[in-house]
Design a protein around this motif. Structure first.
Motif, short mmCIF file in Angstrom:
data_model
loop_
_atom_site.label_atom_id
_atom_site.label_comp_id
_atom_site.label_asym_id
_atom_site.label_seq_id
_atom_site.Cartn_x
_atom_site.Cartn_y
_atom_site.Cartn_z
N ILE A 1 104.33 4.73 -7.44
CA ILE A 1 104.95 6.05 -7.21
C ILE A 1 103.92 7.02 -6.62
CG2 ILE A 1 106.78 5.86 -8.94
CD1 ILE A 1 104.96 7.40 -10.91
N GLU A 2 104.45 8.04 -5.95
CA GLU A 2 103.58 9.06 -5.34
C GLU A 2 103.09 10.05 -6.38
OE1 GLU A 2 102.66 9.53 -2.08
OE2 GLU A 2 103.49 7.53 -1.79
N CYS A 3 104.00 10.41 -7.29
CA CYS A 3 103.64 11.41 -8.30
C CYS A 3 104.48 11.17 -9.56
CB CYS A 3 103.88 12.82 -7.77
SG CYS A 3 105.59 13.13 -7.34
N ARG A 4 104.08 11.83 -10.63
CA ARG A 4 104.79 11.65 -11.90
C ARG A 4 106.05 12.52 -11.95
NH1 ARG A 4 100.76 9.91 -16.08
NH2 ARG A 4 98.76 9.83 -15.00
N ASP A 5 107.08 11.99 -12.63
CA ASP A 5 108.29 12.77 -12.90
C ASP A 5 108.28 13.34 -14.32
OD1 ASP A 5 110.23 12.70 -10.68
OD2 ASP A 5 110.00 10.52 -10.89
N PHE A 6 107.48 12.73 -15.20
CA PHE A 6 107.53 13.10 -16.63
C PHE A 6 106.16 13.57 -17.11
CE2 PHE A 6 110.67 9.95 -15.50
CZ PHE A 6 111.85 10.49 -16.01
N GLY A 7 105.42 14.21 -16.17
CA GLY A 7 104.03 14.56 -16.45
C GLY A 7 103.81 15.56 -17.57
N VAL A 8 104.87 16.23 -18.01
CA VAL A 8 104.67 17.23 -19.07
C VAL A 8 104.51 16.58 -20.45
CG1 VAL A 8 105.75 19.26 -18.05
CG2 VAL A 8 107.19 17.56 -19.17
N TRP A 9 104.91 15.32 -20.57
CA TRP A 9 104.89 14.68 -21.89
C TRP A 9 104.05 13.41 -21.91
CZ3 TRP A 9 110.85 14.94 -21.48
CH2 TRP A 9 111.31 16.21 -21.89
N SER A 10 103.12 13.32 -22.87
CA SER A 10 102.44 12.03 -23.07
C SER A 10 103.47 11.04 -23.62
CB SER A 10 101.25 12.18 -24.00
OG SER A 10 101.63 12.76 -25.21
N MET A 11 104.43 11.53 -24.35
CA MET A 11 105.66 10.79 -24.68
C MET A 11 106.60 11.77 -25.36
SD MET A 11 107.46 8.20 -24.25
CE MET A 11 106.21 7.39 -23.26
N LYS A 12 107.87 11.59 -25.10
CA LYS A 12 108.87 12.42 -25.76
C LYS A 12 110.01 11.51 -26.16
CE LYS A 12 110.45 16.21 -27.09
NZ LYS A 12 109.67 17.01 -28.03
N VAL A 13 110.41 11.58 -27.44
CA VAL A 13 111.58 10.82 -27.86
C VAL A 13 112.77 11.76 -27.81
CG1 VAL A 13 112.70 9.53 -29.70
CG2 VAL A 13 110.24 9.29 -29.35
N VAL A 14 113.77 11.39 -27.05
CA VAL A 14 115.00 12.18 -26.98
C VAL A 14 116.12 11.35 -27.55
CG1 VAL A 14 116.63 13.32 -25.45
CG2 VAL A 14 114.19 13.51 -25.01
N GLN A 15 116.66 11.84 -28.65
CA GLN A 15 117.73 11.10 -29.32
C GLN A 15 119.07 11.56 -28.74
OE1 GLN A 15 117.36 11.19 -33.55
NE2 GLN A 15 118.75 9.47 -33.83
N LEU A 16 119.83 10.61 -28.22
CA LEU A 16 121.11 10.95 -27.60
C LEU A 16 122.18 11.12 -28.66
CD1 LEU A 16 119.42 9.43 -25.38
CD2 LEU A 16 121.58 8.93 -24.33
N GLY A 17 122.74 12.30 -28.72
CA GLY A 17 123.78 12.57 -29.71
C GLY A 17 125.15 12.55 -29.06
N ASN A 18 126.09 13.20 -29.70
CA ASN A 18 127.46 13.21 -29.20
C ASN A 18 127.80 14.48 -28.43
OD1 ASN A 18 128.59 10.71 -29.83
ND2 ASN A 18 128.61 11.28 -32.00
N GLN A 19 126.76 15.24 -28.03
CA GLN A 19 127.03 16.47 -27.29
C GLN A 19 127.79 16.12 -26.00
OE1 GLN A 19 124.01 15.33 -28.18
NE2 GLN A 19 122.64 16.96 -28.80
N VAL A 20 128.68 17.02 -25.61
CA VAL A 20 129.50 16.79 -24.41
C VAL A 20 128.60 16.54 -23.20
CG1 VAL A 20 131.17 17.85 -22.84
CG2 VAL A 20 131.35 18.24 -25.30
N GLU A 21 127.53 17.34 -23.07
CA GLU A 21 126.64 17.22 -21.90
C GLU A 21 126.01 15.83 -21.84
OE1 GLU A 21 126.46 19.56 -24.18
OE2 GLU A 21 126.37 21.56 -23.26
N VAL A 22 125.64 15.32 -23.02
CA VAL A 22 124.99 14.00 -23.07
C VAL A 22 126.00 12.91 -22.71
CG1 VAL A 22 123.87 12.31 -24.59
CG2 VAL A 22 123.31 14.75 -24.79
N ARG A 23 127.19 12.97 -23.30
CA ARG A 23 128.21 11.96 -23.01
C ARG A 23 128.61 12.01 -21.53
NH1 ARG A 23 127.60 7.79 -26.10
NH2 ARG A 23 126.47 8.70 -27.80
N ASP A 24 128.69 13.22 -20.97
CA ASP A 24 129.01 13.35 -19.54
C ASP A 24 127.93 12.69 -18.68
OD1 ASP A 24 131.32 14.67 -20.09
OD2 ASP A 24 130.60 16.67 -19.53
N LEU A 25 126.69 12.90 -19.11
CA LEU A 25 125.57 12.33 -18.35
C LEU A 25 125.58 10.80 -18.44
CD1 LEU A 25 123.04 12.80 -16.67
CD2 LEU A 25 121.75 13.05 -18.81
N VAL A 26 125.84 10.28 -19.65
CA VAL A 26 125.92 8.82 -19.82
C VAL A 26 127.02 8.26 -18.92
CG1 VAL A 26 126.52 6.97 -21.44
CG2 VAL A 26 124.97 8.80 -22.17
#
Ligand code: FAD
Length: 146
Positions: free
Chosen positions: A83-108
């Protein structure tokens, strides 16, 4: 030095609970910071989808170590690219737990055939776009902190 991105999917073992995610996050942040890895780990419907960015050597070493971890099984590599550059450079690691929020389900649903999180069925491009948009959702505060 060339930069690489690795994306894989795996299945959490049964009985994996929130404290396990916290432990994985703590260890990942600490280890990844030392070697210049950045990325993100999405978790939902018992599936992990993780992206790692960094030099080829450290990304490979970290992935090989992660594969040995008994807290998940059936890992499948989705993408390994220069890759040319990082997309997730702000985090050394981030765990994002996917819940049942409408926005998350729409994205899935946007990147899958149903609103059940099934990253195993995603292409490399779909998984990358999904993780990027998940990051945006998280940063906009549409999801709870984990
Ligand atoms: P230690 O923490 O001393 O661990 C030694 C061994 O014990 C390792 O083989 C480890 O897998 C195992 N182990 C440790 N704790 C547990 C536990 N509670 N249950 C079962 N086995 C355990 N690590 C990173 O450095 N960066 C990452 O980005 C990263 N992402 C991960 C994503 C997922 C989905 C999972 C499941 C794990 C991830 N890990 C990550 C953790 C990684 O698998 C190793 O546990 C960790 O890197 C080992 O750190 P350490 O060398 O300091 O050894």
């Amino acid at each position: 030095m060339a930069l690489y991105r690795l994306i894989y999917v795996s299945q959490a073992v049964s009985g994996l609970e929130y404290p396990d995610l916290v432990e994985i996050l703590d260890k990942s942040e600490r280890n990844n910071r030392k070697v210049g890895i950045t990325g993100m780990l999405g978790f939902g419907d018992s599936m992990f989808l993780q992206v790692l960015e960094g030099s080829r050597r450290v990304v490979s070493q970290t992935y090989n170590r992660i594969l040995l971890d008994k807290r998940h099984v059936n890992a499948e590599l989705i993408d390994f690219s220069e890759i040319e550059c990082r997309d997730f450079g702000v985090w050394s690691m981030k765990v994002v737990q996917l819940g049942n929020q409408v926005e998350v389900r729409d994205l899935v649903l946007k990147y899958s055939s149903s609103d059940t999180f099934s990253p195993i069925a995603m292409t490399g491009k779909q998984s990358l776009h999904f993780l990027r948009e998940l990051t945006e959702l998280y940063q906009r505060g549409a999801m709870s902190n984990n």
